[in-house]
Design a protein around this motif. Sequence first.
Motif, PDB file in Angstrom:
ATOM      1  N   LYS A 101       0.699  -1.138   0.000  1.00 47.72           N
ATOM      2  CA  LYS A 101      -0.014   0.062   0.111  1.00 47.72           C
ATOM      3  C   LYS A 101       0.882   1.189   0.050  1.00 47.72           C
ATOM      4  N   HIS A 102       1.888   1.270   0.811  1.00 44.47           N
ATOM      5  CA  HIS A 102       2.864   2.374   0.793  1.00 44.47           C
ATOM      6  C   HIS A 102       3.521   2.728  -0.481  1.00 44.47           C
ATOM      7  N   GLY A 103       4.082   1.613  -0.990  1.00 43.42           N
ATOM      8  CA  GLY A 103       4.566   1.692  -2.614  1.00 43.42           C
ATOM      9  C   GLY A 103       3.280   2.397  -3.358  1.00 43.42           C
ATOM     10  N   LEU A 104       2.268   1.855  -3.415  1.00 45.32           N
ATOM     11  CA  LEU A 104       1.327   2.235  -4.583  1.00 45.32           C
ATOM     12  C   LEU A 104       0.974   3.751  -4.173  1.00 45.32           C
ATOM     13  N   LEU A 105       1.115   4.207  -2.859  1.00 48.77           N
ATOM     14  CA  LEU A 105       0.549   5.422  -2.667  1.00 48.77           C
ATOM     15  C   LEU A 105       1.909   6.349  -3.192  1.00 48.77           C
ATOM     16  N   ARG A 106       3.110   5.854  -3.151  1.00 55.14           N
ATOM     17  CA  ARG A 106       4.128   6.609  -3.532  1.00 55.14           C
ATOM     18  C   ARG A 106       3.897   6.626  -5.207  1.00 55.14           C
ATOM     19  N   ILE A 107       3.448   5.525  -5.971  1.00 56.94           N
ATOM     20  CA  ILE A 107       3.342   5.612  -7.417  1.00 56.94           C
ATOM     21  C   ILE A 107       2.325   6.595  -7.586  1.00 56.94           C
ATOM     22  N   ALA A 108       1.292   6.489  -7.021  1.00 63.99           N
ATOM     23  CA  ALA A 108      -0.072   7.540  -7.144  1.00 63.99           C
ATOM     24  C   ALA A 108       0.482   8.768  -6.870  1.00 63.99           C
ATOM     25  N   VAL A 109       1.140   9.094  -5.996  1.00 66.04           N
ATOM     26  CA  VAL A 109       1.872  10.688  -5.891  1.00 66.04           C
ATOM     27  C   VAL A 109       2.837  11.066  -6.920  1.00 66.04           C
ATOM     28  N   ALA A 110       3.705   9.940  -7.415  1.00 63.28           N
ATOM     29  CA  ALA A 110       4.741  10.274  -8.172  1.00 63.28           C
ATOM     30  C   ALA A 110       4.045  10.546  -9.743  1.00 63.28           C
ATOM     31  N   LEU A 111       3.183  10.048  -9.933  1.00 64.64           N
ATOM     32  CA  LEU A 111       2.463   9.969 -11.410  1.00 64.64           C
ATOM     33  C   LEU A 111       1.223  10.892 -11.415  1.00 64.64           C
ATOM     34  N   ARG A 112       0.990  11.402 -10.202  1.00 62.64           N
ATOM     35  CA  ARG A 112      -0.130  12.499  -9.965  1.00 62.64           C
ATOM     36  C   ARG A 112      -1.511  12.011 -10.302  1.00 62.64           C
ATOM     37  N   LEU A 113      -1.675  10.841  -9.965  1.00 59.05           N
ATOM     38  CA  LEU A 113      -2.845  10.188 -10.267  1.00 59.05           C
ATOM     39  C   LEU A 113      -4.136  10.877  -9.453  1.00 59.05           C
ATOM     40  N   ASP A 114      -5.413  10.800  -9.994  1.00 61.52           N
ATOM     41  CA  ASP A 114      -6.442  11.089  -9.149  1.00 61.52           C
ATOM     42  C   ASP A 114      -7.169  10.261  -8.579  1.00 61.52           C
ATOM     43  N   LEU A 115      -8.029  10.416  -7.751  1.00 61.63           N
ATOM     44  CA  LEU A 115      -8.455   9.348  -6.853  1.00 61.63           C
ATOM     45  C   LEU A 115      -8.929   8.203  -7.359  1.00 61.63           C
ATOM     46  N   ARG A 116      -9.677   8.239  -8.835  1.00 60.84           N
ATOM     47  CA  ARG A 116     -10.499   7.043  -9.522  1.00 60.84           C
ATOM     48  C   ARG A 116      -9.033   6.120  -9.885  1.00 60.84           C
ATOM     49  N   GLU A 117      -8.083   6.778 -10.382  1.00 61.00           N
ATOM     50  CA  GLU A 117      -6.907   6.157 -10.896  1.00 61.00           C
ATOM     51  C   GLU A 117      -6.166   5.564  -9.783  1.00 61.00           C
ATOM     52  N   THR A 118      -6.068   6.069  -8.621  1.00 60.48           N
ATOM     53  CA  THR A 118      -5.337   5.364  -7.420  1.00 60.48           C
ATOM     54  C   THR A 118      -6.308   4.233  -7.108  1.00 60.48           C
ATOM     55  N   GLU A 119      -7.629   4.442  -6.855  1.00 61.26           N
ATOM     56  CA  GLU A 119      -8.301   3.347  -6.459  1.00 61.26           C
ATOM     57  C   GLU A 119      -8.178   2.091  -7.436  1.00 61.26           C
ATOM     58  N   LEU A 120      -8.030   2.319  -8.755  1.00 62.20           N
ATOM     59  CA  LEU A 120      -8.020   1.366  -9.872  1.00 62.20           C
ATOM     60  C   LEU A 120      -6.745   0.720  -9.618  1.00 62.20           C
TER      61      LEU A 120
END
Length: 171
Positions: A101-120
């Motif tokens: 989860k921590h790594g995926l959150l880092r990816i979400a921030v690094a790629l500037r994902l929105d909430l929908r993309e982060t949930e997917l």
Amino acid sequence: MDLFIKSNRLAELIRQLRLPKRVPDIPVDEEPLGVFGHELGAFDPKLDKRVREVSTQTLGEYIEALKNQKLKENPDLKTNLLLSKSYWSQFRKGKNKHGSKHGLLRIAVALRLDLRETELLFRKAGFSLVLDGSPLEAVVGYYISQEKYDVFEIDAQLMRYNQPTLMPSLS
């Protein structure tokens, strides 16, 4: 081999069964038979369409596609700030199939994902993003929902709540 079969009692028993020379084909137009005493449900085209649309894309393929898409949209994106090249490579080569989860959150921030993309992204990894599930997810989810991706600002709040930071050297 023929001599063995002729002298074998099994061959005699099979002949006594008087099986037809040709077994009729199973008709394909008929409804399927029940299984274990239960009727099979009727064919549902909407369900069939949904099942066919399920992505067979692996987490690594999905992350790679997201990264490429985001880099096209924003060529100045610094994807290696939060994640090393070797970390990205683990996903691309299929060595890291689920991430954390921590790594995926880092990816979400690094790629500037929105909430929908982060949930997917989380669902592809077999997780669910629960914004009120932990302080880490609450803080990072809040910043993602506000489309604020300043890692130092996010990390300052994470440290405030005694959570692991996104920047590896600050944890």
